[in-house]
Design an enzyme around this catalytic site. Structure first.
Site, PDB file in Angstrom:
ATOM      1  N   CYS A 270      92.630  64.110  48.853  1.00 41.11           N
ATOM      2  CA  CYS A 270      92.516  64.332  47.416  1.00 41.11           C
ATOM      3  C   CYS A 270      93.391  63.339  46.667  1.00 41.11           C
ATOM      4  O   CYS A 270      94.042  62.483  47.256  1.00 41.11           O
ATOM      5  CB  CYS A 270      92.949  65.758  47.062  1.00 41.11           C
ATOM      6  SG  CYS A 270      92.111  67.033  48.024  1.00 41.11           S
TER       7      CYS A 270
ATOM      8  N   ARG B 243      89.667  66.813  43.976  1.00 41.23           N
ATOM      9  CA  ARG B 243      89.414  67.348  45.304  1.00 41.23           C
ATOM     10  C   ARG B 243      88.273  66.668  46.042  1.00 41.23           C
ATOM     11  O   ARG B 243      87.188  66.465  45.494  1.00 41.23           O
ATOM     12  CB  ARG B 243      89.124  68.853  45.226  1.00 41.23           C
ATOM     13  CG  ARG B 243      89.101  69.502  46.605  1.00 41.23           C
ATOM     14  CD  ARG B 243      88.821  70.975  46.550  1.00 41.23           C
ATOM     15  NE  ARG B 243      88.940  71.553  47.893  1.00 41.23           N
ATOM     16  CZ  ARG B 243      88.245  72.580  48.342  1.00 41.23           C
ATOM     17  NH1 ARG B 243      87.374  73.185  47.542  1.00 41.23           N
ATOM     18  NH2 ARG B 243      88.417  73.030  49.570  1.00 41.23           N
ATOM     19  N   LEU B 244      88.553  66.313  47.308  1.00 37.86           N
ATOM     20  CA  LEU B 244      87.543  65.962  48.288  1.00 37.86           C
ATOM     21  C   LEU B 244      87.627  67.051  49.349  1.00 37.86           C
ATOM     22  O   LEU B 244      88.484  67.007  50.229  1.00 37.86           O
ATOM     23  CB  LEU B 244      87.823  64.589  48.908  1.00 37.86           C
ATOM     24  CG  LEU B 244      86.872  64.134  50.021  1.00 37.86           C
ATOM     25  CD1 LEU B 244      85.464  63.930  49.486  1.00 37.86           C
ATOM     26  CD2 LEU B 244      87.383  62.857  50.685  1.00 37.86           C
TER      27      LEU B 244
ATOM     28  N   ASN C 141      97.738  66.473  48.779  1.00 35.42           N
ATOM     29  CA  ASN C 141      96.818  65.465  49.299  1.00 35.42           C
ATOM     30  C   ASN C 141      97.067  65.327  50.792  1.00 35.42           C
ATOM     31  O   ASN C 141      98.180  65.014  51.210  1.00 35.42           O
ATOM     32  CB  ASN C 141      97.061  64.128  48.595  1.00 35.42           C
ATOM     33  CG  ASN C 141      96.275  62.992  49.219  1.00 35.42           C
ATOM     34  OD1 ASN C 141      95.244  63.195  49.835  1.00 35.42           O
ATOM     35  ND2 ASN C 141      96.773  61.775  49.052  1.00 35.42           N
ATOM     36  N   GLY C 142      96.043  65.573  51.615  1.00 40.11           N
ATOM     37  CA  GLY C 142      96.198  65.391  53.044  1.00 40.11           C
ATOM     38  C   GLY C 142      95.647  66.550  53.839  1.00 40.11           C
ATOM     39  O   GLY C 142      94.799  67.311  53.363  1.00 40.11           O
TER      40      GLY C 142
ATOM     41  N   ASP D 152      94.479  75.075  54.264  1.00 37.11           N
ATOM     42  CA  ASP D 152      95.781  74.643  54.782  1.00 37.11           C
ATOM     43  C   ASP D 152      96.814  74.504  53.672  1.00 37.11           C
ATOM     44  O   ASP D 152      98.019  74.473  53.926  1.00 37.11           O
ATOM     45  CB  ASP D 152      95.643  73.326  55.548  1.00 37.11           C
ATOM     46  CG  ASP D 152      95.008  72.207  54.731  1.00 37.11           C
ATOM     47  OD1 ASP D 152      94.332  72.509  53.726  1.00 37.11           O
ATOM     48  OD2 ASP D 152      95.157  71.030  55.104  1.00 37.11           O
TER      49      ASP D 152
ATOM     50  N   ILE E 285      81.670  47.238  62.106  1.00 38.77           N
ATOM     51  CA  ILE E 285      80.997  46.121  61.445  1.00 38.77           C
ATOM     52  C   ILE E 285      81.226  44.870  62.276  1.00 38.77           C
ATOM     53  O   ILE E 285      82.204  44.762  63.031  1.00 38.77           O
ATOM     54  CB  ILE E 285      81.492  45.897  59.999  1.00 38.77           C
ATOM     55  CG1 ILE E 285      82.981  45.589  59.970  1.00 38.77           C
ATOM     56  CG2 ILE E 285      81.175  47.087  59.119  1.00 38.77           C
ATOM     57  CD1 ILE E 285      83.470  45.169  58.606  1.00 38.77           C
TER      58      ILE E 285
END
Length: 635
Positions: free
Chosen positions: A2, A54-55, A79-80, A104, A292
């Site tokens: 996030c 938020r992700l 974040n994390g 979490d 790649i």
């Protein structure tokens, strides 16, 4: 994964209206939208304002942030990932702590409210968070042990502000953002600004393994963890150490499979990423791998990734690109960086993240062993330099050095003359400065003529002071262990991990690093150096431990990394940008650099008289960043 942001305002003269504070916070979180495209949240409590983008990875339905505990004693923006959150929540629940979600994030609240700062020792994962404690009116912030997640902060005129990126901090209209010339000199030396400094005066990066308390208008910062120094010779045999390493790595990979979204693996075909893929393949049905490659054979290593993908029957996704065409992306990528960083592999890393995000939300990678297991060529070079310096002066000055001047120049992957000159420069430097001499774009000597005005960091001891401090930190007499510490706490922190985090988050992708698991890292750090570098054999114990799961072709190949033809680009595809931003007219109007020095570097490189790829790439990235962000330059 996030984006977080927020501030704590001084209360003495009263707080601005709620609407105004919310507008400031919304501007900060909007700047972080790429880090969290799926949700936004705000929390206000007295002088504190916490924001979140938020992700969702865990508890997709109920894990929104900022999050409060059940008793509304504290609120956190995070974040994390905390990988051991289930165990922690069971432990805290047994002690009577009440939980409302499967997230979490609540484990952080419980750790603080039951243990205070000591609760950080319980958290296993990657994280940067800020927590407001209502009762003590304290802002508590922390960063994970290796600094995988970023956290910037500043204290100006009584206002404390923090964010995942500098771009978010710049949304606050009452903060000042000035770039000292000395900071530009530091960047020109390192190709990044070493932690805790940033490109801006009075704005800082929280150190890895540190926490911060803001209370009563003052900041207190302290460590809660550091890399252990090598211990005595282990009693276990090498075979037993290999078994222990494989077990710890397998457990680390397994911990990083906790997610409610699809996962994959960044697969370069090197030992590190191949090890992660091999271990993960034994734990999950047909894993997804991503790589790649380049159409130019000298830069392409995709066949090694295909070898591992075939061996473990992965769902492999590969994209072959033109290395030359990638040059067109450089200005865009640099413009999106909140702080300049001149690693050329940022371009392929950006493209790899793009390919990966098309299929998964989380990707495991192989970052860490090059620093912890002495995988870079600089480690044996450090030993070789000590031996070289023991040679008689006559041999060194009358035989070896004249011969190196006969070596050819090349714009390809390896430039023999450049390598030899760089080695000799480092060999002449003191131990603490040797590796940084090899890594530096501009030495103190080279900077003497670079600036229009003399730099306050003209002496090597001043310019490279961050390296000297880190080199002197470990409690060991082993110089290789000190070099490894510097690599992990500086080069990996501010170059490697920053690159991966920025490129992944530009595409809203979470990256995870099993080798930087605490149990794995502490085991490696405590091993004497001979288990990492044995003669010229780098990553000695790691390669021995994974010999049964990786092909010999992978184990025996040299380290390459994501390489792109910077020397040729600077003479070709990027020449228009070079001529504009490093041209005499632009430099005179800008008033920062000495035009004669810079244009001389450009001419020598363009004609092939010298290889200045490292210097010119660093200057070009800096100029692109300055043109985009337009900071106030101060003396």
């Amino acid at each position: 994964m996030c984006g977080i942001a927020g501030f704590v305002l001084p209360e003495a003269k009263g707080l601005p209206p709620r609407e105004e504070r919310q507008a400031w916070l919304a501007a900060m979180t909007t700047a972080l939208a790429h880090r969290g495209p799926d949700g936004e949240g705000f929390a206000f409590d007295g002088p504190a304002a916490l924001g979140h983008r938020r992700l969702p990875i865990i508890d997709l339905a109920a894990g929104a942030q900022p999050m409060r505990d059940a008793d509304d004693r504290a609120v956190v923006t995070f974040n994390g990932e905390i990988y051991n959150y289930r165990e922690l929540k069971a432990r805290f629940a047994a002690d009577g702590f009440s939980f409302r979600t499967n997230s979490d994030t609540e484990a952080i609240l419980a750790a603080w409210l039951t243990r205070g700062e000591a609760g950080l020792d319980l958290l296993e994962g990657m994280f940067a968070f800020a927590l407001w404690d209502k009762a003590s009116r304290t802002l508590f912030a922390a960063r994970d042990r290796f600094g995988k997640k970023p956290l910037y902060y500043t204290l100006q005129s009584g206002v404390f502000a923090f964010a995942s990126e500098l771009t978010a901090l710049r949304q606050l209209p009452f903060l000042r953002f000035e770039t000292p010339l000395a900071t530009l000199a530091r960047f020109a030396a390192y190709e990044y600004v070493p932690t805790p400094e940033t490109i801006y005066k009075n704005v800082f990066k929280l150190k890895p393994g540190h926490f911060l308390l803001f209370r009563d208008g003052a900041i207190t910062e302290a460590p809660y963890w550091d890399m252990p120094a090598p211990g005595p010779e282990p009693k276990a045999s090498e075979a037993e150490l290999c078994d222990e390493l494989r077990l710890r790595l397998a457990q680390a990979v397994k911990r990083r499979l906790v997610a409610d979204v699809p996962l994959g693996v960044f697969l370069s075909g090197g030992v590190d990423s191949s090890t992660v893929a091999a271990l993960m393949a034994g734990m999950a049905p047909r894993i997804k791998t991503f790589s790649i490659g380049f159409s130019e054979a000298s830069y392409d290593e995709s066949r090694y990734a295909r070898m591992i993908a075939s061996r473990y029957a992965t769902d492999h996704h590969e994209r072959i690109l033109s290395a030359d065409a990638c040059g067109a992306l450089l200005p865009e990528i640099v413009a999106r960086q909140d702080e300049p960083m001149a690693d050329p592999s940022v371009v392929p890393t950006y493209l790899l993240s793009q390919v990966t995000r098309e299929n998964v939300t989380v990707a495991l990678g192989g970052d860490g062993p090059d620093e912890l297991f002495y995988g870079y060529e600089y480690f044996p070079a450090f030993v070789l330099a000590a031996r070289y310096n023991r040679l008689p002066d006559l041999v060194r000055h009358r035989l070896v050095e004249p011969l190196t001047r006969l070596l050819p120049q090349s714009a390809g992957y390896v430039n023999p003359r450049f390598v030899a000159d760089t080695f000799l420069a480092g060999a002449r430097a003191p131990q603490w400065l040797r590796v940084q001499t090899w890594l530096a774009a501009f030495s103190a000597e080279a900077q003497a003529k670079l600036w229009r005005e003399p730099s306050s960091l003209a002496a090597p001891e001043a310019l490279f002071a961050p390296t000297k401090t880190l080199f002197d930190t470990p409690d060991t007499r082993d110089p290789l262990a000190r070099v490894g510490y510097v690599f992990a706490r500086q080069y990996m922190l501010d170059y490697i991990l920053v690159k991966v985090d920025r490129c992944a988050m530009m595409h809203s992708l979470e990256g995870r690093a099993p080798f930087l698991d605490r149990d794995v890292a502490e085991f490696i750090c405590r091993l004497p150096s001979r288990y990492k570098l044995r003669g010229a054999r780098r990553k000695y114990l790691l390669k021995k431990a994974v010999a049964g799961i990786l092909p010999k072709e992978i184990l025996s190949r040299g380290k390459r990394g994501f390489l792109i033809p910077t020397a040729a680009w600077l003479r070709g595809r990027l020449r228009p940008q070079v001529d504009e931003l490093l041209g005499e007219r632009y430099l005179k109007a800008q008033g920062i650099f000495d035009p004669k020095t810079v244009t001389g570097l450009v001419t020598e490189h363009a004609t092939g008289a010298a290889d200045h790829r490292k210097k010119l790439w660093t200057l070009l990235v800096l100029q692109l960043w300055l043109a985009q962000h337009k900071p106030s330059i101060i003396a």
